[in-house]
Scaffold this active site. Structure first.
Site, PDB file in Angstrom:
ATOM      1  N   LYS A 118     -27.229  -0.972 -26.086  1.00 48.87           N
ATOM      2  CA  LYS A 118     -26.488   0.246 -25.748  1.00 48.87           C
ATOM      3  C   LYS A 118     -26.986   1.438 -26.539  1.00 48.87           C
ATOM      4  CE  LYS A 118     -22.157  -1.447 -23.823  1.00 48.87           C
ATOM      5  NZ  LYS A 118     -20.692  -1.464 -23.942  1.00 48.87           N
ATOM      6  N   LYS A 200     -27.938 -11.961 -11.674  1.00 48.88           N
ATOM      7  CA  LYS A 200     -26.496 -12.070 -11.453  1.00 48.88           C
ATOM      8  C   LYS A 200     -25.946 -10.779 -10.842  1.00 48.88           C
ATOM      9  CE  LYS A 200     -22.821 -12.483 -14.437  1.00 48.88           C
ATOM     10  NZ  LYS A 200     -22.218 -12.636 -15.766  1.00 48.88           N
ATOM     11  N   LYS A 203     -21.776  -5.060 -11.912  1.00 48.59           N
ATOM     12  CA  LYS A 203     -21.339  -3.715 -11.538  1.00 48.59           C
ATOM     13  C   LYS A 203     -22.125  -2.642 -12.272  1.00 48.59           C
ATOM     14  CE  LYS A 203     -17.565  -3.606 -14.860  1.00 48.59           C
ATOM     15  NZ  LYS A 203     -16.140  -3.663 -15.097  1.00 48.59           N
TER      16      LYS A 203
END
Ligand code: TRP
Length: 335
Positions: A118, A200, A203
């Site tokens: 991140k 996978k 979102k």
């Protein structure tokens, strides 16, 4: 958490209120959570404080928090049998997080792969909250004397750290926290991306790659029509060589359309177009009642607020007990 049966194992699950839940989350996790209420005391927490570690538009965060709670309920989780609540409504999360920060090393936090990822992706906002994200997550879990935490691969390292922190604290001050274990559900179908079927469904990827639980029928049809398949022109279940086609088959099977084998037999001599349409229509039909219930709940904000308030109070009663113990053990003078 039902009062009459106090000694059932505790499960804590946290989901960030960011965007919609995917069909993958539903098939792989949430749908199975409904079965847990029979044997476990479950907490389903909308982790709104964690969401602040990335910049959010306040109105969006507020709306998505309520939507996620409503979606949980719409998926069949009963807010009387489970505790469905918002993290920020129980201030003990933030309080315990501070204490745990003082028992967690910079080196441990710096090793977290999610922090490294991140901070590489958001160079303009490497805030201290992003760094201490795992101690807040540890607080979430440890506050409730949680036995089991359903986590995907990406959160395993954070759970490991929670265990380390709990063991360290217990070692210093005598047993205080239950050491949480990962909850590995019985084999459930894994749902893959529609555009990159080796990955996978997530979102955080491009919108066309996943089905959101709140997608409208037209969007669902469009996404399945564009789903990546292959040039074999033969409907087989072979995840290695035909990942796209296999993904559609396993979605159909997971949604109750029969075994993969029987589906393959039924599709013999048929084209990919037909497989895609059938998958789209099945998904639309299965999501319809969830979407209808979601709409109904979102129209009744008074009810939702009431449920969240009651559930936060139930969570807080548990949380307070742990926090008082912790404050006492570390030597905070209490009135
Ligand atoms: N970090 C988790 C995620 O991004 C969400 C989360 C926060 C969580 N607190 C938790 C998950 C406690 C399990 C237990 O997916």
């Amino acid at each position: 958490m039902s009062e009459q049966t106090t000694k059932r194992p505790i499960i804590f699950s946290g989901i960030q209120p960011s965007g919609s839940i995917t069909l993958g989350n539903y098939i792989g996790a949430i749908r199975n959570f409904v079965l847990l209420e029979k044997d476990y005391d479950c907490l389903f927490c909308v982790v709104d404080l964690h969401a602040l570690t990335t910049r959010r538009i306040p109105a969006d965060l507020r709306r998505q928090t309520l939507e996620l709670a409503a979606l949980y309920i719409a998926c069949g989780l009963d807010p009387k049998k489970n505790i469905i609540y918002c993290q920020s409504h129980v201030p003990e999360h933030a309080e315990l997080a501070w204490i745990l920060n003082c028992y967690t090393y910079m080196g441990e936090l710096g090793r977290m792969t999610q922090f490294k990822d991140k901070s590489a992706r958001h160079k303009d906002n490497i805030n201290a909250g992003l760094f201490t994200y795992p101690t807040l997550m540890a607080a979430d879990i440890l506050l409730y004397q949680t036995n089991l935490v359903p986590v995907g691969a990406d959160q395993k390292q954070h759970l490991e750290l929670s265990r380390d922190i709990a063991e360290r604290f217990n070692g210093l001050y005598s047993d205080t926290f239950v050491i949480p274990e990962p909850y590995i559900p019985k084999a459930t179908a894994k749902v893959y991306s529609l555009t990159e079927p080796e990955r996978k469904m997530s979102k955080s990827d491009a919108e066309d790659s996943y089905i959101a639980l709140l997608d409208k029928p037209d969007a669902i049809r469009r996404k399945f029509r564009r789903a990546v398949t292959d040039s074999e022109a033969n409907i087989c279940f072979d995840p290695e060589h035909q990942p796209g086609v296999s993904n559609l088959l396993s979605i159909l099977s997971a949604l109750g359309e029969g075994s993969v084998q029987s589906l393959v037999e039924g599709f013999e001599g048929k084209g990919y177009g037909e497989l895609k349409d059938r998958t789209a229509e099945t998904v639309i039909t299965k999501l319809q009642p969830i979407q209808a219930e979601f709409e109904r709940l979102m129209k009744d904000k008074t009810y939702l607020a009431q449920v969240l308030k009651e559930n936060a109070a139930r969570a807080q009663a548990q949380a307070r007990r742990t926090l008082r113990k912790v404050y006492k053990k570390v030597g905070l003078y209490q009135l």
